[in-house]
Design a protein around this motif. Sequence first.
Motif, PDB file in Angstrom:
ATOM      1  N   GLY A  34      50.555  10.686  91.407  1.00 39.19           N
ATOM      2  CA  GLY A  34      50.821   9.600  90.469  1.00 39.19           C
ATOM      3  C   GLY A  34      49.892   8.418  90.615  1.00 39.19           C
ATOM      4  O   GLY A  34      50.159   7.344  90.053  1.00 39.19           O
ATOM      5  N   VAL A  35      48.789   8.570  91.342  1.00 36.92           N
ATOM      6  CA  VAL A  35      47.889   7.440  91.576  1.00 36.92           C
ATOM      7  C   VAL A  35      47.208   6.998  90.284  1.00 36.92           C
ATOM      8  O   VAL A  35      46.935   7.808  89.387  1.00 36.92           O
ATOM      9  N   LYS A  36      46.939   5.698  90.196  1.00 38.99           N
ATOM     10  CA  LYS A  36      46.234   5.123  89.046  1.00 38.99           C
ATOM     11  C   LYS A  36      45.130   4.205  89.569  1.00 38.99           C
ATOM     12  O   LYS A  36      45.217   3.696  90.692  1.00 38.99           O
ATOM     13  N   LEU A  37      44.112   3.990  88.737  1.00 41.83           N
ATOM     14  CA  LEU A  37      43.064   3.052  89.111  1.00 41.83           C
ATOM     15  C   LEU A  37      43.679   1.675  89.353  1.00 41.83           C
ATOM     16  O   LEU A  37      44.512   1.213  88.582  1.00 41.83           O
ATOM     17  N   GLY A  38      43.267   1.040  90.432  1.00 37.87           N
ATOM     18  CA  GLY A  38      43.793  -0.281  90.755  1.00 37.87           C
ATOM     19  C   GLY A  38      44.998  -0.252  91.676  1.00 37.87           C
ATOM     20  O   GLY A  38      45.441  -1.312  92.132  1.00 37.87           O
ATOM     21  N   LEU A  48      43.817  -1.504 100.546  1.00 36.37           N
ATOM     22  CA  LEU A  48      42.606  -1.271  99.768  1.00 36.37           C
ATOM     23  C   LEU A  48      42.977  -0.871  98.341  1.00 36.37           C
ATOM     24  O   LEU A  48      44.059  -0.344  98.098  1.00 36.37           O
ATOM     25  N   THR A  49      42.070  -1.129  97.419  1.00 36.93           N
ATOM     26  CA  THR A  49      42.294  -0.826  96.010  1.00 36.93           C
ATOM     27  C   THR A  49      41.551   0.455  95.623  1.00 36.93           C
ATOM     28  O   THR A  49      40.363   0.603  95.931  1.00 36.93           O
ATOM     29  N   VAL A  50      42.267   1.348  94.949  1.00 42.05           N
ATOM     30  CA  VAL A  50      41.660   2.592  94.480  1.00 42.05           C
ATOM     31  C   VAL A  50      40.734   2.276  93.303  1.00 42.05           C
ATOM     32  O   VAL A  50      41.180   1.781  92.271  1.00 42.05           O
ATOM     33  N   VAL A  51      39.442   2.559  93.465  1.00 43.78           N
ATOM     34  CA  VAL A  51      38.479   2.281  92.392  1.00 43.78           C
ATOM     35  C   VAL A  51      38.077   3.555  91.646  1.00 43.78           C
ATOM     36  O   VAL A  51      37.542   3.476  90.530  1.00 43.78           O
ATOM     37  N   PHE A  58      40.113   9.694  97.204  1.00 49.06           N
ATOM     38  CA  PHE A  58      39.986   8.440  96.457  1.00 49.06           C
ATOM     39  C   PHE A  58      38.897   7.591  97.097  1.00 49.06           C
ATOM     40  O   PHE A  58      38.574   7.749  98.278  1.00 49.06           O
ATOM     41  N   ASN A  59      38.330   6.703  96.282  1.00 52.08           N
ATOM     42  CA  ASN A  59      37.316   5.763  96.759  1.00 52.08           C
ATOM     43  C   ASN A  59      37.889   4.359  96.770  1.00 52.08           C
ATOM     44  O   ASN A  59      38.673   3.985  95.886  1.00 52.08           O
ATOM     45  N   ALA A  60      37.486   3.576  97.750  1.00 53.68           N
ATOM     46  CA  ALA A  60      37.941   2.192  97.856  1.00 53.68           C
ATOM     47  C   ALA A  60      36.809   1.328  98.389  1.00 53.68           C
ATOM     48  O   ALA A  60      36.052   1.755  99.268  1.00 53.68           O
ATOM     49  N   ASP A  61      36.690   0.131  97.816  1.00 53.17           N
ATOM     50  CA  ASP A  61      35.695  -0.833  98.297  1.00 53.17           C
ATOM     51  C   ASP A  61      36.235  -1.580  99.509  1.00 53.17           C
ATOM     52  O   ASP A  61      37.429  -1.902  99.577  1.00 53.17           O
ATOM     53  N   VAL A  62      35.352  -1.871 100.443  1.00 46.88           N
ATOM     54  CA  VAL A  62      35.679  -2.712 101.595  1.00 46.88           C
ATOM     55  C   VAL A  62      34.735  -3.911 101.560  1.00 46.88           C
ATOM     56  O   VAL A  62      33.514  -3.751 101.672  1.00 46.88           O
TER      57      VAL A  62
END
Length: 224
Positions: A34-38, A48-51, A58-62
């Motif tokens: 159920g993941v969504k962007l953001g 962390l925010t899913v980008v 998933f990818n996330a910015d640090v």
Amino acid sequence: MFTGLIEEIGVLRRVQRRGEAMIMTVAASKVLEGVKLGDSISVNGVCLTVVSFDGGSFNADVMPQTFRHSNLCELKPGNPVNLERAMQAGGRFGGHIVQGHADGTGTIAERREDANAVVFTIKPGDPGTLRHVVPQGSVTLDGISLTVVDVDREAGSLKVSIIPHTLQETALQYKKTGDTVNIECDILGKYVDHLLSQRFDGKEAGSRASAGGLTEAKLRELGF
């Protein structure tokens, strides 16, 4: 907001570094349901925010601030990480209030068995962190909600005792003496300490000494 109850152990698949900025790719399964962007996902206790994401990662910015105040900068591809999705309203609150904002890191000074449990002794990089750690209170280590069993302010360390289930279900099982963990102190203690360190007129105190704190004289002045 998180609860400190780890949902699964993910694996760091790739790290793209640019100075003190990073993009992390984390392999996972359960937290992607159920993941969504953001969406917010706690990685080793860091929100962390899913980008971007696909069926298995998933990818996330640090950003630099997170890079400097957590152990995410030490991770390498293949390392296991603790994962937890943000808490849903109406869900069970099994841990304690966790923001995913690390107060700093600590080093595992000792790991020893105690009957069916494992006791970890942690030395925070900043001894001042212990100001907000209370025996039998809550602390978060790498995103795991734990109970503090002892605080030794002279030695600059705290101890937590881990039950077998928690060890088996988190990446803490792979940690050894000398490894680092992210520390987040209980939000209640941090807020109370911050409020008491300010002047009663609402102006920020220049220092704890100048603020004076909550004293008998101040209580009398306020009519108590």
